[in-house]
Design an enzyme around this catalytic site. Structure first.
Site, PDB file in Angstrom:
ATOM      1  NE  ARG A  79       3.599  -1.151  -4.417  1.00  0.00           N
ATOM      2  CZ  ARG A  79       4.681  -1.920  -4.300  1.00  0.00           C
ATOM      3  NH1 ARG A  79       5.710  -1.737  -5.121  1.00  0.00           N
ATOM      4  NH2 ARG A  79       4.721  -2.865  -3.393  1.00  0.00           N
TER       5      ARG A  79
ATOM      6  CG  HIS B 183       4.625   1.562  -0.426  1.00  0.00           C
ATOM      7  ND1 HIS B 183       5.383   0.422  -0.362  1.00  0.00           N
ATOM      8  CD2 HIS B 183       3.397   1.166  -0.828  1.00  0.00           C
ATOM      9  CE1 HIS B 183       4.644  -0.629  -0.712  1.00  0.00           C
ATOM     10  NE2 HIS B 183       3.434  -0.201  -1.017  1.00  0.00           N
TER      11      HIS B 183
ATOM     12  CG  ASN C 230       9.052   0.213   0.780  1.00  0.00           C
ATOM     13  OD1 ASN C 230       7.918   0.074   0.310  1.00  0.00           O
ATOM     14  ND2 ASN C 230       9.312   0.951   1.851  1.00  0.00           N
TER      15      ASN C 230
ATOM     16  CG  HIS D 178      -3.410  -3.078  -7.314  1.00  0.00           C
ATOM     17  ND1 HIS D 178      -3.504  -4.039  -6.347  1.00  0.00           N
ATOM     18  CD2 HIS D 178      -2.456  -2.215  -6.875  1.00  0.00           C
ATOM     19  CE1 HIS D 178      -2.640  -3.784  -5.361  1.00  0.00           C
ATOM     20  NE2 HIS D 178      -2.002  -2.677  -5.653  1.00  0.00           N
TER      21      HIS D 178
HETATM   22  C1  HEM Z   1      -4.815  -2.963  -0.108  1.00  0.00           C
HETATM   23  C2  HEM Z   1      -3.566  -3.282   0.168  1.00  0.00           C
HETATM   24  C3  HEM Z   1      -2.510  -3.353  -0.893  1.00  0.00           C
HETATM   25  C4  HEM Z   1      -1.646  -4.392  -1.080  1.00  0.00           C
HETATM   26  C5  HEM Z   1      -1.558  -5.660  -0.242  1.00  0.00           C
HETATM   27  C6  HEM Z   1      -0.835  -4.060  -2.214  1.00  0.00           C
HETATM   28  C7  HEM Z   1       0.191  -4.859  -2.697  1.00  0.00           C
HETATM   29  C8  HEM Z   1       0.883  -4.624  -3.858  1.00  0.00           C
HETATM   30  C9  HEM Z   1       1.878  -5.514  -4.396  1.00  0.00           C
HETATM   31  C10 HEM Z   1       2.337  -6.825  -3.760  1.00  0.00           C
HETATM   32  C11 HEM Z   1       2.310  -4.975  -5.555  1.00  0.00           C
HETATM   33  C12 HEM Z   1       3.379  -5.564  -6.494  1.00  0.00           C
HETATM   34  C13 HEM Z   1       4.731  -5.194  -5.924  1.00  0.00           C
HETATM   35  C14 HEM Z   1       5.875  -5.962  -6.522  1.00  0.00           C
HETATM   36  O1  HEM Z   1       5.700  -6.959  -7.203  1.00  0.00           O
HETATM   37  O2  HEM Z   1       7.030  -5.558  -6.289  1.00  0.00           O
HETATM   38  C15 HEM Z   1       1.602  -3.735  -5.748  1.00  0.00           C
HETATM   39  C16 HEM Z   1       1.775  -2.887  -6.812  1.00  0.00           C
HETATM   40  C17 HEM Z   1       1.132  -1.679  -6.941  1.00  0.00           C
HETATM   41  N1  HEM Z   1       0.329  -1.085  -5.989  1.00  0.00           N
HETATM   42 FE1  HEM Z   1      -0.479  -1.980  -4.402  1.00  0.00          FE
HETATM   43  N2  HEM Z   1      -1.207  -2.845  -2.694  1.00  0.00           N
HETATM   44  C18 HEM Z   1      -2.213  -2.362  -1.911  1.00  0.00           C
HETATM   45  C19 HEM Z   1      -2.812  -1.137  -2.025  1.00  0.00           C
HETATM   46  C20 HEM Z   1      -2.412  -0.151  -2.910  1.00  0.00           C
HETATM   47  C21 HEM Z   1      -2.794   1.219  -2.842  1.00  0.00           C
HETATM   48  C22 HEM Z   1      -3.648   1.821  -1.727  1.00  0.00           C
HETATM   49  C23 HEM Z   1      -2.224   1.855  -3.906  1.00  0.00           C
HETATM   50  C24 HEM Z   1      -2.260   3.292  -4.313  1.00  0.00           C
HETATM   51  C25 HEM Z   1      -3.021   4.222  -3.818  1.00  0.00           C
HETATM   52  C26 HEM Z   1      -1.486   0.846  -4.635  1.00  0.00           C
HETATM   53  C27 HEM Z   1      -0.824   1.070  -5.818  1.00  0.00           C
HETATM   54  C28 HEM Z   1      -0.069   0.130  -6.479  1.00  0.00           C
HETATM   55  C29 HEM Z   1       0.458   0.311  -7.814  1.00  0.00           C
HETATM   56  C30 HEM Z   1       0.173   1.494  -8.726  1.00  0.00           C
HETATM   57  C31 HEM Z   1       1.227  -0.813  -8.103  1.00  0.00           C
HETATM   58  C32 HEM Z   1       2.074  -1.076  -9.357  1.00  0.00           C
HETATM   59  C33 HEM Z   1       3.426  -0.433  -9.142  1.00  0.00           C
HETATM   60  C34 HEM Z   1       4.409  -0.545 -10.297  1.00  0.00           C
HETATM   61  O3  HEM Z   1       4.113  -1.108 -11.343  1.00  0.00           O
HETATM   62  O4  HEM Z   1       5.535  -0.037 -10.115  1.00  0.00           O
HETATM   63  N3  HEM Z   1      -1.602  -0.349  -3.994  1.00  0.00           N
HETATM   64  N4  HEM Z   1       0.743  -3.550  -4.695  1.00  0.00           N
END
Ligand code: HEM
Ligand SMILES: *[C@@H]1O[C@H](CO)[C@@H](O)[C@H](O)[C@H]1NC(C)=O
Length: 331
Positions: A72, A76, A104, A203
């Protein structure tokens, strides 16, 4: 850009060979095309890739979730000012840190893992390997560490001397965004809807805070499985401000391994975020979700290609940008 025979910069350039050379020199200095290559450090820092891989393995074996966080972090970084390590800069008199952007703050993790890798890499090849490349390689190694796909990371990015706090608010997707909004946002970064669906498949690992899925589990919508909603309500109280930081796995079946269960869950209306569920909501991306739910192989190879494409976003190359000595401050 004018190159005319007899122009003042090459007063004696009249032979065909000389003109060819002059054209070559002009083209090779044009900043428009990135020249990233997987072999970029082969001669200047041959041990860089091994050093990064070892450190990522250690970090992920210490805490499995770190794999998700590192993937992630790269995403970002790339979506704000391009893949230039702008997300790693701390607040200072001249820097308004992206770390403090709403998407972030208290959310993106892994900064200290990257800072630690940077210090190891600096000790073997000072001033050679950019923070932006370390982030890109760490994301790949993180995927591999949780049995995800691998890919050749193109290298040669350089680091920014600015951070894009205000851009972060508009350039990063929100869990509240509609499918159209998400498609156009990814499109503006050169990524297709198919790339977006593949990338959202990350995800399959990692966690989200209650505050990011509370509305979805309490609004009694028809696009959520009721059993799933009530399970998630147990650790995510209805009142705003209550338990906001409580975590839930983004993918409920195998939250620690990189597979295609995310897509199967979304089809069962068990996507945790609204932005997960909109990918399967009767719109144009339904067929892609179906395809990835049936073919882990297609998902893995599309994910790898999309990560390479994402890593190309507005990279600083050549003499643009710098190589930071420490990832969190400018030199
Ligand atoms: C399509 C639009 C996307 C949205 C709206 C989105 C939104 C989010 C949100 C809200 C979270 C949880 C953050 C939190 O609770 O603090 C999250 C976690 C995550 N996102 Fe996304 N995301 C998107 C696309 C992506 C993409 C493109 C990737 C990677 C290429 C990605 C990888 C991840 C990962 C791996 C997590 C877990 C992070 C952790 O556990 O530290 N996401 N995302
Ligand atoms: C959802 O349903 C519950 C139980 O019927 C009700 O108490 C609650 O107010 C509803 N929530 C919304 C947002 O309509």
């Amino acid at each position: 850009m004018g190159l005319t025979a007899g122009s003042s910069s090459w007063p004696s350039c009249i032979s065909p060979a000389c003109i060819f050379l002059a054209v070559f020199l002009v083209l090779s200095n044009m900043p428009c095309e990135a020249h990233l290559s997987p072999t970029f450090y082969d001669h200047t820092c041959p041990r860089a890739l091994n050093t990064i891989r070892t450190a990522v393995r250690t970090a992920v074996s210490r805490e499995r979730r770190m794999a998700a966080s590192l993937i992630r972090l790269h995403f970002h970084d790339c979506f704000v000012q391009g893949c230039d390590a702008s997300i790693l800069l701390d607040d200072s008199s001249s820097i308004q840190s992206e770390k403090n952007a709403p998407n972030n703050l208290n959310s993106v993790r892994g900064y200290e893992v990257i800072d630690n890798i940077k210090s190891k890499v600096e000790s073997i090849c000072p001033g050679v390997v950019s923070c932006a490349d370390i982030v890109a390689v760490a994301a790949r190694d993180a995927s591999v560490a949780v049995s995800g796909p691998t890919w050749a990371v193109k290298l040669g990015r350089r680091d920014s001397i600015t951070s894009g706090l205000s851009q972060a608010a508009t350039n990063l997707p929100s869990f509240r965004d509609s499918l159209d909004k998400l498609v156009s946002l990814f499109g503006s970064k050169g990524l297709s809807a198919r790339d977006m669906v593949a990338l959202s498949g990350s995800h399959t690992i990692g966690q989200a805070r209650c505050v990011t899925f509370r509305d979805r589990i309490y609004d009694n919508g028809t696009d959520i499985d009721t059993g799933f909603a009530s399970t998630r309500r147990r650790r995510c109280p209805a009142d705003n401000g209550n338990g906001d930081a409580n975590l839930a796995p983004l993918e409920l079946v195998t939250p620690n391994s990189f597979d295609n269960n995310y897509f199967k869950n979304v089809i069962q209306r068990k996507g945790l975020l609204q932005s997960d569920q909109v990918l399967f909501s009767g719109g144009s991306t339904d067929s892609i979700v179906n395809e990835y739910s049936k073919s882990p192989k297609t998902f893995r190879s599309d994910f790898a290609s999309a990560m390479v494409k994402m890593g190309d976003i507005e990279a600083l190359t050549g003499s643009a940008g710098v190589i930071r000595k420490f990832c969190n401050v400018i030199n």
